[in-house]
Design a protein around this motif. Sequence first.
Motif, short mmCIF file in Angstrom:
data_model
loop_
_atom_site.label_atom_id
_atom_site.label_comp_id
_atom_site.label_asym_id
_atom_site.label_seq_id
_atom_site.Cartn_x
_atom_site.Cartn_y
_atom_site.Cartn_z
N PRO A 1 -7.31 1.26 -6.07
CA PRO A 1 -7.48 2.38 -5.13
C PRO A 1 -8.26 1.93 -3.90
O PRO A 1 -9.24 1.18 -4.00
CB PRO A 1 -8.26 3.41 -5.93
CG PRO A 1 -8.91 2.65 -7.03
CD PRO A 1 -8.08 1.43 -7.29
N LYS B 1 0.80 5.78 -1.05
CA LYS B 1 -0.07 6.94 -1.29
C LYS B 1 -0.30 7.05 -2.80
O LYS B 1 0.64 6.94 -3.60
CB LYS B 1 0.57 8.23 -0.77
CG LYS B 1 0.67 8.28 0.73
CD LYS B 1 -0.70 8.38 1.33
CE LYS B 1 -0.65 8.50 2.83
NZ LYS B 1 -1.98 8.50 3.42
N ALA B 2 -1.53 7.26 -3.20
CA ALA B 2 -1.89 7.28 -4.63
C ALA B 2 -1.16 8.39 -5.38
O ALA B 2 -0.82 8.23 -6.55
CB ALA B 2 -3.39 7.44 -4.78
N ALA B 3 -0.87 9.50 -4.73
CA ALA B 3 -0.21 10.62 -5.40
C ALA B 3 1.22 10.29 -5.80
O ALA B 3 1.79 10.92 -6.68
CB ALA B 3 -0.22 11.84 -4.50
N LYS C 1 -9.35 3.31 0.41
CA LYS C 1 -9.77 4.52 1.13
C LYS C 1 -8.58 5.41 1.48
O LYS C 1 -7.43 4.98 1.47
CB LYS C 1 -10.54 4.12 2.38
CG LYS C 1 -9.71 3.32 3.36
CD LYS C 1 -10.52 2.89 4.54
CE LYS C 1 -9.65 2.01 5.43
NZ LYS C 1 -10.35 1.47 6.52
N ASN C 2 -8.88 6.66 1.81
CA ASN C 2 -7.91 7.67 2.25
C ASN C 2 -6.82 7.96 1.22
O ASN C 2 -5.67 8.16 1.58
CB ASN C 2 -7.27 7.26 3.58
CG ASN C 2 -8.28 7.12 4.69
OD1 ASN C 2 -9.30 7.79 4.67
ND2 ASN C 2 -8.01 6.25 5.63
N GLU C 3 -7.18 7.95 -0.05
CA GLU C 3 -6.25 8.28 -1.14
C GLU C 3 -5.02 7.39 -1.16
O GLU C 3 -3.91 7.83 -1.44
CB GLU C 3 -5.85 9.75 -1.06
CG GLU C 3 -7.03 10.68 -1.22
CD GLU C 3 -6.64 12.15 -1.14
OE1 GLU C 3 -5.44 12.46 -1.04
OE2 GLU C 3 -7.55 12.97 -1.18
N ASN C 4 -5.20 6.13 -0.83
CA ASN C 4 -4.12 5.14 -0.89
C ASN C 4 -4.33 4.25 -2.10
O ASN C 4 -5.40 4.22 -2.71
CB ASN C 4 -4.09 4.30 0.38
CG ASN C 4 -3.73 5.14 1.59
OD1 ASN C 4 -3.08 6.16 1.48
ND2 ASN C 4 -4.16 4.70 2.75
N LEU C 5 -3.28 3.51 -2.44
CA LEU C 5 -3.31 2.63 -3.61
C LEU C 5 -2.64 1.32 -3.24
O LEU C 5 -1.56 1.32 -2.65
CB LEU C 5 -2.54 3.32 -4.75
CG LEU C 5 -2.61 2.71 -6.13
CD1 LEU C 5 -4.01 2.88 -6.71
CD2 LEU C 5 -1.62 3.40 -7.04
N GLU D 1 0.85 -1.19 0.00
CA GLU D 1 0.00 0.00 0.00
C GLU D 1 0.89 1.24 0.00
O GLU D 1 1.82 1.34 0.80
CB GLU D 1 -0.90 -0.01 1.23
CG GLU D 1 -1.87 1.13 1.28
CD GLU D 1 -2.76 1.05 2.51
OE1 GLU D 1 -3.93 1.43 2.39
OE2 GLU D 1 -2.29 0.62 3.58
#
Length: 103
Positions: free
Chosen positions: A85, A61-63, A87-91, A59
């Motif tokens: 994707p 952070k998506a950014a 929750k909480n903008e994670n990937l 896991e």
Amino acid sequence: MYWRDIGYLCKPIKRLDAMRRTTKAGYDRREVYCNEKGVKRNEFYQAATAGVKPELCIEIKAAEYRREEYFEYDGVMYRIVRTYPVKNENLELILTTLVKEDV
């Protein structure tokens, strides 16, 4: 989650050889903080029917993800099979070990 593990998102560096063919000349690595997670049972069985063996779920952070193809974790290079994707903008990155000819 604590974000205390470190991994590397990797893109292959491609160069032209003497015959003007594209070859891999290593990897461009970028450090990211991550969490190691287990591969879900459902994910494992669905991938097995497609002929893929997922071995690790990471896991991040998506950014931080920029469509890299590989991920290095604990000194082992993995291929990113798919991203998911959460929750909480994670990937979540579903990873499989590289076969020798893929390297």
